[in-house]
Design a protein around this motif. Structure first.
Motif, PDB file in Angstrom:
ATOM      1  N   HIS A 104      -1.292   7.052  -5.988  1.00 16.36           N
ATOM      2  CA  HIS A 104      -1.001   6.333  -7.238  1.00 16.36           C
ATOM      3  C   HIS A 104       0.334   6.837  -7.774  1.00 16.36           C
ATOM      4  O   HIS A 104       0.591   8.045  -7.802  1.00 16.36           O
ATOM      5  N   PRO A 111       0.835  -1.208   0.000  1.00 19.29           N
ATOM      6  CA  PRO A 111       0.000   0.000   0.000  1.00 19.29           C
ATOM      7  C   PRO A 111       0.870   1.260   0.000  1.00 19.29           C
ATOM      8  O   PRO A 111       1.871   1.348   0.710  1.00 19.29           O
ATOM      9  N   ARG A 127       0.623   5.336   0.550  1.00 19.83           N
ATOM     10  CA  ARG A 127      -0.313   6.304   1.112  1.00 19.83           C
ATOM     11  C   ARG A 127       0.386   7.616   1.471  1.00 19.83           C
ATOM     12  O   ARG A 127       1.582   7.644   1.726  1.00 19.83           O
ATOM     13  N   ARG A 178      -2.963  11.741  -5.403  1.00 18.06           N
ATOM     14  CA  ARG A 178      -3.925  11.155  -4.472  1.00 18.06           C
ATOM     15  C   ARG A 178      -5.078  10.525  -5.240  1.00 18.06           C
ATOM     16  O   ARG A 178      -5.609  11.095  -6.178  1.00 18.06           O
ATOM     17  N   THR A 179      -5.485   9.347  -4.775  1.00 13.43           N
ATOM     18  CA  THR A 179      -6.602   8.649  -5.394  1.00 13.43           C
ATOM     19  C   THR A 179      -7.207   7.715  -4.353  1.00 13.43           C
ATOM     20  O   THR A 179      -6.536   7.301  -3.415  1.00 13.43           O
ATOM     21  N   GLY A 180      -8.460   7.355  -4.542  1.00 13.39           N
ATOM     22  CA  GLY A 180      -9.080   6.411  -3.620  1.00 13.39           C
ATOM     23  C   GLY A 180      -9.493   7.054  -2.315  1.00 13.39           C
ATOM     24  O   GLY A 180      -9.538   8.280  -2.170  1.00 13.39           O
ATOM     25  N   ARG A 181      -9.783   6.249  -1.324  1.00 19.89           N
ATOM     26  CA  ARG A 181     -10.347   6.733  -0.069  1.00 19.89           C
ATOM     27  C   ARG A 181      -9.288   7.296   0.862  1.00 19.89           C
ATOM     28  O   ARG A 181      -8.101   6.964   0.780  1.00 19.89           O
ATOM     29  N   CYS A 182      -9.720   8.139   1.759  1.00 25.71           N
ATOM     30  CA  CYS A 182      -8.862   8.725   2.799  1.00 25.71           C
ATOM     31  C   CYS A 182      -9.362   8.271   4.161  1.00 25.71           C
ATOM     32  O   CYS A 182     -10.545   7.959   4.352  1.00 25.71           O
ATOM     33  N   ARG A 183      -8.463   8.232   5.103  1.00 25.92           N
ATOM     34  CA  ARG A 183      -8.776   7.825   6.471  1.00 25.92           C
ATOM     35  C   ARG A 183      -8.254   8.898   7.413  1.00 25.92           C
ATOM     36  O   ARG A 183      -7.279   9.583   7.084  1.00 25.92           O
ATOM     37  N   CYS A 224      -4.274   9.227   2.714  1.00 23.54           N
ATOM     38  CA  CYS A 224      -5.012   8.897   1.497  1.00 23.54           C
ATOM     39  C   CYS A 224      -4.185   7.960   0.623  1.00 23.54           C
ATOM     40  O   CYS A 224      -2.949   8.000   0.648  1.00 23.54           O
ATOM     41  N   ASP A 225      -4.872   7.153  -0.163  1.00 22.13           N
ATOM     42  CA  ASP A 225      -4.181   6.280  -1.114  1.00 22.13           C
ATOM     43  C   ASP A 225      -3.480   7.127  -2.170  1.00 22.13           C
ATOM     44  O   ASP A 225      -3.996   8.163  -2.614  1.00 22.13           O
TER      45      ASP A 225
END
Length: 625
Positions: A591, A547, A549, A571-576, A588-589
């Motif tokens: 790429h 992963p 991030r 940045r792409t995809g979900r964030c926590r 955040c994910d």
């Protein structure tokens, strides 16, 4: 057989002592109450901070209580040690758990990297400060992790309080024998150890407050060496150099005080002569520096080709610095934002501090009139001293030389500091001596010791209550100083977290499990992915298979987005998110795709090459043409 007159005198003396003891008891109670009020008021309790008269009364009652009890120098030493040994831990514990920027950035992170031997695994997680000597922070990290953050706050404040008896003894050493000598020394120590920067660091992970004790002890050794016979004088100067070399090896900014001591030793005569005295000081300094920082310098030399990396790189030319800004490549990595533009501005600084002007020499505002008062009173005291010069020198030339030593050290340290850093936290070893120097000025202006003590005590009470200390950040006490993120949504097994902003994130190395890797690509250590450390970071990102991030506190900045683009990240995809130290930490994910020449927004073209053209060699790796 004793005469009746003699017997009456003995009875009267006994009654006088009894009366003094009776008078002292209520003052002791008032003093203890004053200490509690003062300690709690400094934290903002009961709204006392905006009310100087209340705190002035507390400070004055404390001074009166101490003076009523002190009958000799030994009692004064015990009193000042107990007072600050209790007052500072109470003050520190009332503020909560320390969470200052430097702690989050590198105090915790560097200690963890050292203890786990992961300097080669993570890449610059603490920005420029990643390569500062971790040893001063290892002890506090172990205490906090083993016994909790409360224990560390108490211990840190107690370590800072070690300076109290040392400053007291310095004040004793700079006075002629007199029954009021311990009283003056007590007040001098109280003024110094209630300075705003000293108080602000009590109970924190910052080391300037407790590192001031070795500097004070070094000055005390030099003062004792000035009035000792030849052999003992050399040993004391060697001990002084050892202490200063040790604290300089642990933190390079303390080199200011080593240089100031050298200037002080050169300024006056010594029992063993100047040359031998300087040699003893230098030998001790070299031994101390090797003990405190020699091993770390060797590590940096072995790994990066520069024993002070990233500083002084203009001299050592570390290849790891390629791909960094020109200033860092040339060794200009020091923070010089507070250095005044000229001598007149430098003289204006103390008056700005007295007024409480923000951001003159500190990241946070504070208020302190000690240095301004010194500047105002020094010419008056100097003029009066010239008139009495013959009497003073005839009475005690040794005392005059010791005072000259103290003034030269104090003035040289201030001058070197303001021309090198002008960061107020680094001035704490001088700040705690301001009470001693003010005491000398009052003694020079007022011949009567009793009158000098009264005037000095009243002015000191005003100085203490006028001051306002900054707060570097506190949160409620937790069971652990470093929160564990292993069970949070932020963590993913085998993840690589890429840090792009200048936010303090080095603590994440200790908060995350060992399989996580932190890679820095921006912040106060900007990097370009074509050479040096930037090339290492880019290669690690490109080869990572787990992963990927981001990690940073909200809100993010535009610089972070550009730093990510420089390394082919988006940045792409979900964030926590997770609340850490009272702030929102977001991940955040990311790429990755190899960056093209158009993606590289930094550095400017004139900085693309240093020595040989690193860009031409790196373009194939980046996928450019």
């Amino acid at each position: 057989m004793k005469s009746r007159g003699g017997a009456r005198e003995m009875v009267a003396a006994r009654r006088s002592r009894s009366g003094a003891r009776g008078f002292a008891r209520p003052l002791v109670v008032a003093g203890l109450a004053g200490a509690a009020l003062y300690s709690y008021g400094l934290q903002g309790g009961w709204g006392l901070v905006p009310q100087p008269p209340v705190l002035a009364l507390a400070a004055l009652s404390l001074a009166l209580a101490s003076c009523a009890l002190l009958r000799d120098e030994r009692q004064g030493l015990i009193a000042v040690t107990l007072l600050f040994g209790l007052l500072l831990p109470v003050f520190a514990s009332g503020r909560g758990q320390d969470a200052n920027w430097d702690q989050l950035n590198y105090h915790v992170g560097n200690a963890h990297l050292f203890l786990t031997d992961t300097y080669r695994w993570h890449i610059a997680p603490s920005q420029l400060q990643t390569w500062l000597n971790p040893l001063p922070y290892v002890f506090q990290y172990l205490v906090a992790e083993s016994f909790g953050s409360v224990a560390y706050a108490l211990l840190s404040a107690a370590l800072a309080a070690v300076s109290a008896p040392l400053v007291y003894l310095i004040a004793i050493e700079l006075q002629e024998p007199h029954r009021l000598r311990p009283h003056l020394a007590f007040v001098a120590a109280s003024v110094g150890l209630t300075g705003p920067m000293f108080l602000s660091e009590a109970g924190t992970t910052m080391v300037d407050a407790w590192a001031a004790a070795p500097v004070s002890l070094a000055l005390l050794c030099a003062l004792l060496g000035q009035r000792s016979e030849r052999r003992r004088s050399l040993w004391l100067l060697a001990a002084s150099g050892l202490l200063l070399g040790l604290v300089t090896g642990l933190k390079l900014t303390n080199g200011v005080y080593a240089a100031a001591m050298l200037a002080a030793v050169l300024a006056i005569g010594w029992p063993a002569g100047r040359l031998a005295s300087v040699a003893a000081l230098a030998a001790g300094g070299a031994a101390g520096f090797l003990a405190g920082g020699g091993w770390w310098a060797w590590f940096l030399w072995s790994e990066y080709g520069n024993p002070f990396f990233p500083y002084f790189n203009g001299l050592f030319r570390s290849p790891v610095a390629e791909g960094m800004p020109e200033a860092i490549r040339q060794g200009h990595a020091a923070d010089i934002r507070y250095i005044p533009s000229g001598p007149l501005w430098a003289l204006a600084y103390p008056f700005a501090w007295a007024k409480g002007a923000a951001l003159v020499s500190s990241e946070l505002p504070f208020r302190d009139a000690r240095f301004a008062l010194l500047l105002l009173l020094a010419p008056v005291a100097a003029a009066l001293s010239v008139r009495r010069r013959g009497q003073a020198d005839a009475a005690d030339k040794g005392l005059s030389r010791r005072r000259m030593l103290a003034w030269t050290f104090f003035g040289s340290a201030f001058a070197i500091w303001i021309g090198t850093f002008a960061i107020h936290r680094y001035l704490i070893p001088v700040e705690i001596l301001t009470g001693v120097m003010l005491m000398l000025l009052f003694l020079a202006m007022i011949r009567s010791r009793s009158a000098a003590l009264v005037a000095f005590t009243l002015v000191s009470a005003w100085l203490i209550t006028w001051g306002r200390h900054p707060d570097w950040g506190h949160v409620p006490f937790q069971s652990r100083m470093v929160p564990s993120l292993a069970s949070s949504e932020l963590y993913a097994p085998g993840a690589m977290f890429v840090l792009a902003g200048d936010q303090p994130l080095g603590f994440a190395a200790a908060a995350m499990p060992r399989d996580v890797r932190l890679v820095r690509v921006g912040g106060n250590l900007p990097m370009w992915p074509v050479a040096g450390l930037g090339h290492q970071a880019h290669r690690a990102i490109a080869n990572h298979r787990g992963p990927l991030r981001s990690l940073g506190f909200e809100p993010s900045t535009p610089d972070e987005a550009q730093a990510y683009r420089n390394f082919g990240l988006s940045r792409t995809g979900r964030c926590r998110s997770e609340i850490v130290y009272g702030k929102t930490l977001v991940s955040c994910d990311l790429h990755y795709s190899p960056p093209s020449r158009a993606d590289l927004g930094w550095p400017p073209k004139r900085e693309l090459c240093s020595g040989s053209c690193a860009v031409a060699r790196a373009l194939p790796l980046l996928g450019g043409d």
